[in-house]
Write an enzyme that holds these catalytic residues in place. Structure first.
Site, PDB file in Angstrom:
ATOM      1  CB  SER A   1      -0.957  -0.034   1.197  1.00 59.81           C
ATOM      2  OG  SER A   1      -1.985   0.920   1.057  1.00 59.81           O
TER       3      SER A   1
ATOM      4  CE  LYS B   1     -18.024  20.514   9.200  1.00 57.97           C
ATOM      5  NZ  LYS B   1     -16.607  20.578   8.765  1.00 57.97           N
TER       6      LYS B   1
END
Length: 285
Positions: free
Chosen positions: A102, A154
């Site tokens: 990764s 949010k």
């Protein structure tokens, strides 16, 4: 300066040995980490990288042992290595130890050559996000959660609220963009060396031996052997490190650290340790 001194010495006194600076990048990649468990980031590695490239040598050797982590920090470290390699006109040799997966593999792409052990783990070219959900926990313990936002999005993916399909789709769209950036980097750096394999960019990972077949690494070997083969039997390795005392490591020396600050840092360190343990365990390490 060393080369100049070497030229001024009588020929019989001159040393034809090459010294190659070595830096070790080990651990999970994260922004900052904690005082007790610092991870790999540009902030923690920039000094080592710049010190290695300032060394008078034809190349820089980098040992990588990382299960990944932050894609942003991975790319920043990669870019700093490539920028200095171009500026100093030096070859970069990357050696994979247990794992470069990764984000760890993203950093490895900075190498002009990638060398792995046959049993190293490489690849995992993908993006993952992991979390927990506790939508029923607060009800069971009699706690009411109150969240007030300006902006309807949010509080997306709030772990104490039921998961919403549109939030997951938004997250996956972001992941796809990051994944495409990663794929572009691999193609740019590995180019025609890559084999046409449908699993290459699916997030799977392989041994160094299989990675060689796929074009993810250039050769199999160990650092000392490869460097001696490249630069001669007398080649020396110089480990580049930053001295860090016990107190400076914890940020306590010369500061007014309060017990509460130390406790908070320790708690953060435990969380970081758990996160890093989860990253390593993905590869059986």
């Amino acid at each position: 300066m060393r080369r100049l001194i070497n030229r001024l010495l009588p020929k019989s006194w001159r040393s034809d040995a090459v010294t190659i600076p070595v830096i070790r990048l080990q651990g999970a990649i994260m922004a900052g980490g904690s005082q007790f468990r610092p991870g790999l980031s540009l902030a923690t590695t920039a000094g080592l990288i710049e010190k290695a490239f300032a060394f008078e040598a034809p190349a820089v050797a980098i040992a990588i042992n990382s299960p990944g982590g932050s894609p942003v920090q991975s790319r920043l470290i990669y870019k700093r290595i490539r920028d200095l390699a171009t500026e100093k006109n030096k070859r970069v040799l990357v050696f994979v130890e247990d794992v470069a997966a990764s984000g760890g593999y993203m950093i490895a792409l900075a190498g002009d050559e990638i060398i792995a052990d046959p049993s190293s783990i490489v690849g995992s070219i993908g993006v993952v996000s992991a979390s927990f959900g506790f939508p029923e926990l607060l009800k069971k313990i009699g706690v009411e959660r109150r969240v007030h936002t300006a902006g309807q999005n949010k509080s997306v993916l709030d772990p104490f609220r039921p998961e919403k399909k549109e939030d997951v789709e938004r997250l996956k769209a972001l992941q796809l963009e990051v994944h495409e950036t990663f794929i572009d980097m691999v193609k740019e750096r590995r180019g025609p060396k890559l084999k046409d394999d449908p699993d290459l960019f699916t997030g799977l990972f392989w041994t160094g031996k299989r990675g060689l077949d796929l074009g993810l690494v250039d050769t199999l070997g160990d650092m000392r052997g490869v460097l001696k083969q490249c630069y001669g039997a007398k080649t020396r390795l110089k480990l580049i490190s930053q001295p860090r005392g016990l107190f400076s490591r914890f940020g306590l020396f010369g500061s007014k650290a309060e017990p509460a600050d130390i406790a908070a840092a320790a708690a953060g360190g435990l969380a970081d340790a758990a996160e890093q343990r989860a990253l390593w365990s993905r590869y059986g390490l």
